[in-house]
Enzyme design. Structure first.
Site, PDB file in Angstrom:
ATOM      1  N   ALA A  81       0.853  -1.184   0.000  1.00  0.00           N
ATOM      2  CA  ALA A  81       0.000   0.000   0.000  1.00  0.00           C
ATOM      3  C   ALA A  81       0.893   1.239   0.000  1.00  0.00           C
ATOM      4  O   ALA A  81       1.655   1.447   0.940  1.00  0.00           O
ATOM      5  CB  ALA A  81      -0.938   0.014   1.208  1.00  0.00           C
ATOM      6  N   VAL A  82       0.786   2.009  -1.066  1.00  0.00           N
ATOM      7  CA  VAL A  82       1.519   3.258  -1.181  1.00  0.00           C
ATOM      8  C   VAL A  82       0.471   4.365  -1.174  1.00  0.00           C
ATOM      9  O   VAL A  82      -0.333   4.471  -2.104  1.00  0.00           O
ATOM     10  CB  VAL A  82       2.370   3.311  -2.469  1.00  0.00           C
ATOM     11  CG1 VAL A  82       3.205   4.583  -2.508  1.00  0.00           C
ATOM     12  CG2 VAL A  82       3.262   2.079  -2.581  1.00  0.00           C
ATOM     13  N   HIS A  89       7.482  11.481  -2.953  1.00  0.00           N
ATOM     14  CA  HIS A  89       7.917  10.133  -2.585  1.00  0.00           C
ATOM     15  C   HIS A  89       6.964   9.076  -3.165  1.00  0.00           C
ATOM     16  O   HIS A  89       7.407   8.052  -3.682  1.00  0.00           O
ATOM     17  CB  HIS A  89       7.975  10.030  -1.053  1.00  0.00           C
ATOM     18  CG  HIS A  89       8.397   8.693  -0.546  1.00  0.00           C
ATOM     19  ND1 HIS A  89       9.704   8.258  -0.588  1.00  0.00           N
ATOM     20  CD2 HIS A  89       7.685   7.686   0.009  1.00  0.00           C
ATOM     21  CE1 HIS A  89       9.775   7.037  -0.081  1.00  0.00           C
ATOM     22  NE2 HIS A  89       8.555   6.673   0.289  1.00  0.00           N
ATOM     23  N   ARG A 128     -10.289  -0.303  -0.456  1.00  0.00           N
ATOM     24  CA  ARG A 128      -9.777  -1.302  -1.393  1.00  0.00           C
ATOM     25  C   ARG A 128      -9.172  -2.523  -0.700  1.00  0.00           C
ATOM     26  O   ARG A 128      -8.761  -3.471  -1.360  1.00  0.00           O
ATOM     27  CB  ARG A 128      -8.753  -0.662  -2.321  1.00  0.00           C
ATOM     28  CG  ARG A 128      -9.416   0.270  -3.320  1.00  0.00           C
ATOM     29  CD  ARG A 128      -8.457   1.263  -3.947  1.00  0.00           C
ATOM     30  NE  ARG A 128      -9.119   2.111  -4.920  1.00  0.00           N
ATOM     31  CZ  ARG A 128      -9.898   3.151  -4.632  1.00  0.00           C
ATOM     32  NH1 ARG A 128     -10.140   3.464  -3.370  1.00  0.00           N
ATOM     33  NH2 ARG A 128     -10.469   3.869  -5.586  1.00  0.00           N
TER      34      ARG A 128
END
Length: 154
Positions: A81-82, A89, A128
């Protein structure tokens, strides 16, 4: 008549690795649960599933490459998970992770599903990872299973 070739989900004795980022673990843990539950429901024995944990999403491609080089898996489910923040970043990590996993998949002709959430905020990540937008870990596991059978057919 058009000849159509597609995969299904009856992979038989497939061996899979689930690679999961520990960063944003509260989200990723739910993706892992969804992926492993999906694999079990499609008759993949627990003995054929290896869970590999890496520090963050940027480490997923290197771990995938080492796993593939060992020759012990038929497919990989990559999970992470980003979540976008105030700096750039996010762009570097998400982009390099996706490109790295794709490169390993192409280089070794092995299915590696991209179950890495790339969201604008925490709420989207929660959605999600098992609430109203489904579980993208489960979706990634399904994709890997389908691609294993497709590649076997091709």
């Amino acid at each position: 008549m058009i000849k159509t070739i597609e995969g299904d989900f009856s992979v038989g004795s497939a061996r899979l690795a689930v690679i999961a980022s520990r960063f944003n673990w509260t989200i990723v843990d739910r993706l892992v649960s969804g992926a492993i539950d999906t694999l079990r429901r499609h008759a993949i024995p627990e003995a054929n599933i290896t869970l590999v944990k890496v520090p963050g999403a940027i480490e997923l491609p290197l771990a995938a490459k080492k796993i593939v080089e060992r020759g012990e898996v038929d497919g990989i489910v990559a999970l992470g998970a980003v979540i976008k923040g105030a700096t750039s970043h996010f762009d570097y990590v998400a982009g390099e992770c996706a490109a790295g996993l794709a490169k390993v998949s192409y280089e070794y002709a092995l299915p590696i599903s991209f179950g890495v959430l790339t969201t604008e905020n925490l709420e989207q990540a929660i959605e999600r990872s098992g609430t109203k937008a489904g579980n993208k870990g489960a979706d990634a596991a399904m994709s890997t299973l389908e691609m294993i059978t497709l590649l076997r057919t091709l």
